[in-house]
Design an enzyme around this catalytic site. Structure first.
Site, PDB file in Angstrom:
ATOM      1  N   ARG A 238     -25.953  -0.479   6.444  1.00  6.58           N
ATOM      2  CA  ARG A 238     -25.813  -1.812   6.305  1.00  6.58           C
ATOM      3  C   ARG A 238     -26.413  -2.716   7.436  1.00  6.58           C
ATOM      4  O   ARG A 238     -26.674  -3.838   7.473  1.00  6.58           O
ATOM      5  CB  ARG A 238     -24.279  -2.356   6.388  1.00  6.58           C
ATOM      6  CG  ARG A 238     -23.400  -1.952   5.105  1.00  6.58           C
ATOM      7  CD  ARG A 238     -23.294  -3.379   4.463  1.00  6.58           C
ATOM      8  NE  ARG A 238     -22.782  -3.006   3.014  1.00  6.58           N
ATOM      9  CZ  ARG A 238     -21.625  -3.312   2.627  1.00  6.58           C
ATOM     10  NH1 ARG A 238     -20.837  -3.675   3.442  1.00  6.58           N
ATOM     11  NH2 ARG A 238     -21.337  -3.208   1.420  1.00  6.58           N
TER      12      ARG A 238
ATOM     13  N   GLU B 292     -20.215  -4.034   9.896  1.00  3.31           N
ATOM     14  CA  GLU B 292     -21.200  -3.237  10.565  1.00  3.31           C
ATOM     15  C   GLU B 292     -22.305  -3.937  11.033  1.00  3.31           C
ATOM     16  O   GLU B 292     -22.692  -3.776  11.996  1.00  3.31           O
ATOM     17  CB  GLU B 292     -21.845  -2.089   9.807  1.00  3.31           C
ATOM     18  CG  GLU B 292     -20.832  -0.971   9.118  1.00  3.31           C
ATOM     19  CD  GLU B 292     -19.939  -1.518   7.833  1.00  3.31           C
ATOM     20  OE1 GLU B 292     -19.989  -2.443   7.380  1.00  3.31           O
ATOM     21  OE2 GLU B 292     -18.856  -0.693   7.687  1.00  3.31           O
TER      22      GLU B 292
ATOM     23  N   LYS C 114       0.881  -1.182   0.066  1.00  8.26           N
ATOM     24  CA  LYS C 114       0.032  -0.265   0.044  1.00  8.26           C
ATOM     25  C   LYS C 114       0.897   1.301  -0.222  1.00  8.26           C
ATOM     26  O   LYS C 114       2.030   1.359   0.742  1.00  8.26           O
ATOM     27  CB  LYS C 114      -0.881  -0.041   1.088  1.00  8.26           C
ATOM     28  CG  LYS C 114      -1.953   0.901   1.227  1.00  8.26           C
ATOM     29  CD  LYS C 114      -3.285   0.506   2.122  1.00  8.26           C
ATOM     30  CE  LYS C 114      -4.348   1.429   2.121  1.00  8.26           C
ATOM     31  NZ  LYS C 114      -5.580   1.056   2.433  1.00  8.26           N
TER      32      LYS C 114
HETATM   33  C1  LIG Z   1     -19.317  -0.899   4.315  1.00  6.66           C
HETATM   34  C2  LIG Z   1     -17.959  -0.093   4.341  1.00  6.66           C
HETATM   35  N1  LIG Z   1     -17.486   0.157   5.578  1.00  6.66           N
HETATM   36  C3  LIG Z   1     -16.393   0.807   5.757  1.00  6.66           C
HETATM   37  C4  LIG Z   1     -15.944   1.444   4.557  1.00  6.66           C
HETATM   38  C5  LIG Z   1     -14.667   2.578   4.691  1.00  6.66           C
HETATM   39  N2  LIG Z   1     -13.454   1.806   3.964  1.00  6.66           N
HETATM   40  C6  LIG Z   1     -13.046   2.180   2.891  1.00  6.66           C
HETATM   41  S1  LIG Z   1     -11.603   1.553   2.289  1.00  6.66           S
HETATM   42  C7  LIG Z   1     -11.553   0.510   3.732  1.00  6.66           C
HETATM   43  C8  LIG Z   1     -10.653  -0.465   4.021  1.00  6.66           C
HETATM   44  C9  LIG Z   1     -10.311  -1.240   2.707  1.00  6.66           C
HETATM   45  O1  LIG Z   1      -9.386  -2.070   2.598  1.00  6.66           O
HETATM   46  P1  LIG Z   1      -8.924  -2.833   1.547  1.00  6.66           P
HETATM   47  O2  LIG Z   1     -10.191  -3.619   1.066  1.00  6.66           O
HETATM   48  O3  LIG Z   1      -7.786  -3.879   1.911  1.00  6.66           O
HETATM   49  O4  LIG Z   1      -8.220  -1.869   0.455  1.00  6.66           O
HETATM   50  P2  LIG Z   1      -6.830  -1.295   0.476  1.00  6.66           P
HETATM   51  O5  LIG Z   1      -7.434   0.143   0.808  1.00  6.66           O
HETATM   52  O6  LIG Z   1      -6.070  -1.823   1.501  1.00  6.66           O
HETATM   53  O7  LIG Z   1      -6.542  -1.453  -0.847  1.00  6.66           O
HETATM   54  C10 LIG Z   1     -12.632   0.842   4.603  1.00  6.66           C
HETATM   55  C11 LIG Z   1     -12.723   0.401   5.980  1.00  6.66           C
HETATM   56  C12 LIG Z   1     -16.419   1.196   3.344  1.00  6.66           C
HETATM   57  N3  LIG Z   1     -16.140   1.833   2.234  1.00  6.66           N
HETATM   58  N4  LIG Z   1     -17.703   0.395   3.253  1.00  6.66           N
END
Ligand SMILES: Cc1ncc(C[n+]2csc(CCOP(=O)(O)OP(=O)(O)O)c2C)c(N)n1
Length: 622
Positions: A392, A364, A280
């Site tokens: 959600r 959630e 990342k």
């Molecule tokens: C239902 C929901 N909860 C929380 C989020 C906030 N959120 C956005 S990106 C993320 C982390 C995603 O991590 P990953 O899938 O590993 O992607 P990376 O950013 O590491 O590439 C979160 C918690 C969201 N987008 N949707």
């Protein structure tokens, strides 16, 4: 420069590996340049540059469907699919959205913003293809963070049992926004380490093979221990058991290898899961060092990574800090987040009370029902979730918390219009979806001071409560005498007016006050009430001030359907008060990305627009 010459992915297919590598660097530079200027998601996008190039190189979009989970890693995809110009105005009004949007481009196979949906959407596309006897490919790109969300397992479970042909690329960077959590995350770590095992094995074989006579017998002797050694490591059996052919872990930055693997998977007739390991923030030192801080950023200075402007007062941080203080004297208070410890400010609670803090991952629904379980055993859980993501967990709030009237408090951050993140992130439905649930108190502080009071109040309650607030809030200006204390359901009269009475909620109170000043200049005398409790309402105060007004106005940063205004209409009709009512709120459409100021204006909710609309209606009535 290769990027300049790429109008669509067919141009990319003309490049050789060396040129593709060069293109990857150009994409990174462009992403850093634009995000440093406009803000947005940086670290996730820098980590998926090679994956995106390889996907477009091997597959034939838009015929083949590329589905991005969450969608906060689609910038390279946008730059490779003819959106270089609109990308310069990323997240701005009429510029490119920060997420894939079906209406923006035919290359965006599915609109995203909320996590863990890609495998379900991809499976739906693949099933449709099979029914229609099509022959396109479907690829879902999913992060390891998203894999903490239950929907992913529902989709894998479903896809695997039927053997539907599709490809899932697991983009494993060991990070959600913050460090990833959960047993699956441990499993992925073990898988990454098992790659190390295979690497070590290859190395030993090569090394020993060079020693004449002795080398190979020793290697064969060591091989006897292979099963033992292997048992210390794991393989992709979990995914295999779900019916996916597991490939990996592979280096998600090695373009040549990625292309080879994707080609092989494209020809597979079964569901395939490719486990790609990425870094990342790759290619930008500050983001590599602090990928969490560079997940979502405001404009920053490229040289240092420093933010270019100060944010407002973060309401969530204030609520969480206050909660941590209350928890000093109340062992029952605990805090739960669904993968947003820093965004909600609850990392401060975690630092103060690590044993009473739970990051459950992007889950959630689970967060809410777990809170209900804890409350049923005497705890006072606080669940910190953004308004949009709490959608959600509607069923869990209604059935598990409120049906049992358990003392769970929801700290609902990013309520109202959110600016650059746009339609998928607007927190404009919560007043409607919460107001309808019995036993739940719904409150919206107008400023930081009231937010703290509400958090304190909730700690002494024995029933569920929701407190919703925007990302940042400023105290009301001088001259407004704040009420020192208030009880549940009590509103506050801030100023009186003979012609118009404005009942406003949350951040709208400040704008209503400004609108009242505007109106005064036009000869209209408008009073303002802070309706800080959307449920229960202060019906006495409402009736007292509404019954003599020429015009009653409600103002909320929420959709009009089912919102505060409808609550006021209902209360007035029950009380037999027949006064003209003007309900101002978010109209019945999804509000796209722009600045919050522009969005408020577009919804007719800026102070000026509020005043104009009131003036117009008042004029019609006279
Ligand atoms: C239902 C929901 N909860 C929380 C989020 C906030 N959120 C956005 S990106 C993320 C982390 C995603 O991590 P990953 O899938 O590993 O992607 P990376 O950013 O590491 O590439 C979160 C918690 C969201 N987008 N949707």
């Amino acid at each position: 420069m290769y990027l300049e010459k790429i109008n669509d992915p067919s141009d990319l297919k003309k490049l050789n590996i060396r040129q593709l590598r060069q293109l990857a660097e150009e994409l990174r530079a462009e992403i850093i340049k634009v995000v440093s200027d406009r803000g947005g998601h940086l670290a996730s996008n820098l980590g998926t540059v090679e994956l995106t190039i390889a996907m477009h190189y091997v597959f034939d979009a838009p015929r083949d469907k590329l589905v991005f989970d969450v969608g906060h890693q689609c910038y390279a995809h946008k730059l490779l699919t003819g959106r270089y110009r609109s990308f310069q105005n990323l997240r701005g009004k009429d510029g490119a959205s920060g997420f894939p949007q079906m209406e923006e481009s035919e290359y965006d196979a599915f609109t995203a913003g909320h996590a863990s949906t890609a495998i379900s959407a991809a499976l739906g596309m693949a099933r449709t293809r099979d029914i229609m006897r099509g022959d396109f490919n479907v690829v879902a790109l999913v992060g390891d963070g998203a894999l903490t969300g239950g929907m992913c397992y529902e989709a894998l479970n479903d896809a695997g049992q039927n053997g539907t042909r599709m490809i899932v690329i697991l983009n494993d960077n060991a990070m959600s926004i913050s460090t990833n959590v959960g047993a699956m995350s441990h499993y992925l770590t073990q898988l990454r380490q098992s790659k190390t095992y295979r690497g070590i094995k290859r190395g030993i074989r090569r090394g020993l093979g060079k020693i004449p006579h002795v080398g190979m017998p020793v290697f064969r002797f060591l091989e006897k221990f292979r099963d033992f050694l292997k048992s210390l490591f794991v393989d992709g059996k979990f995914f295999d058991a779900l019916g996916f052919s597991y490939i990996g872990p592979i280096d998600g930055h090695d373009l040549k290898h990625l292309i080879r693997i994707l080609k092989r998977s494209r020809d597979s007739q079964e569901p395939v899961l490719i486990h790609a390991v990425t870094q990342k923030g790759r290619g930008y030192q500050p983001a590599e060092t602090h990928p969490d801080q560079f997940h979502g950023v405001a404009p920053f200075l490229v040289e240092s990574g420093e933010a270019r402007r100060e944010g407002g007062i973060a309401m969530g941080r204030i609520a969480a800090k206050h909660l941590a203080e209350l928890a000093e004297n109340d062992i029952r208070i605990c805090a739960i987040t669904a993968a947003m410890p820093s965004g909600t400010g609850l990392d401060q609670f975690a630092a103060a009370h690590p044993d009473r803090f739970f990051d459950v991952g992007i889950a959630e629904e689970h967060a809410v029902t777990m809170a209900a379980g804890m409350a049923s055993q005497g705890m006072k859980p606080y669940v910190g979730i953004y308004s949009t993501f709490l959608q959600r967990a509607y069923d869990q709030i209604a059935m598990d918390v409120c049906r049992n009237s358990l003392p769970v408090t929801f700290l609902i951050d990013r309520a109202g219009l959110v600016g650059g993140d746009g339609a998928t992130h607007q927190g404009v439905f919560d007043l409607s979806y919460l107001r309808s649930i019995p036993n739940l108190i719904v409150a919206a502080p107008r400023d930081v001071r009231d937010l703290k009071k509400l958090v304190s109040l909730s700690a002494s309650l024995d029933q569920p409560m929701a407190i919703r607030y925007p990302k940042s809030g400023e105290d009301l200006g001088p001259g407004i005498q704040a009420q020192q204390d208030f009880k549940i359901g009590e509103w506050e009269l801030l100023s009186t007016g003979d012609h118009v009475m404005i009942f406003a909620v949350g951040r709208m109170v400040q704008l209503a006050m400004q609108a009242a000043i505007e109106l005064m200049g036009k000869g209209v005398n408008a009073g303002v009430v802070d309706a800080r409790f959307v449920k229960p309402m202060d019906e006495k105060l409402l009736v007292r001030h509404a019954k003599h007004a020429c015009l009653v106005v409600t103002v909320e940063e929420n959709v009009l359907a089912g919102g505060f205004g409808e609550g006021v209409l209902d209360a007035l009709s029950r009380a037999g008060i027949d006064r003209p009512v003007l309900c101002l709120g978010v109209p019945d459409r999804f509000i796209p990305h722009a600045s919050t100021t522009q969005q408020l204006d577009a919804c007719g909710l800026s102070a000026l627009k509020i005043a104009e609309r009131i003036l117009k209606r008042y004029g019609e009535l006279k």
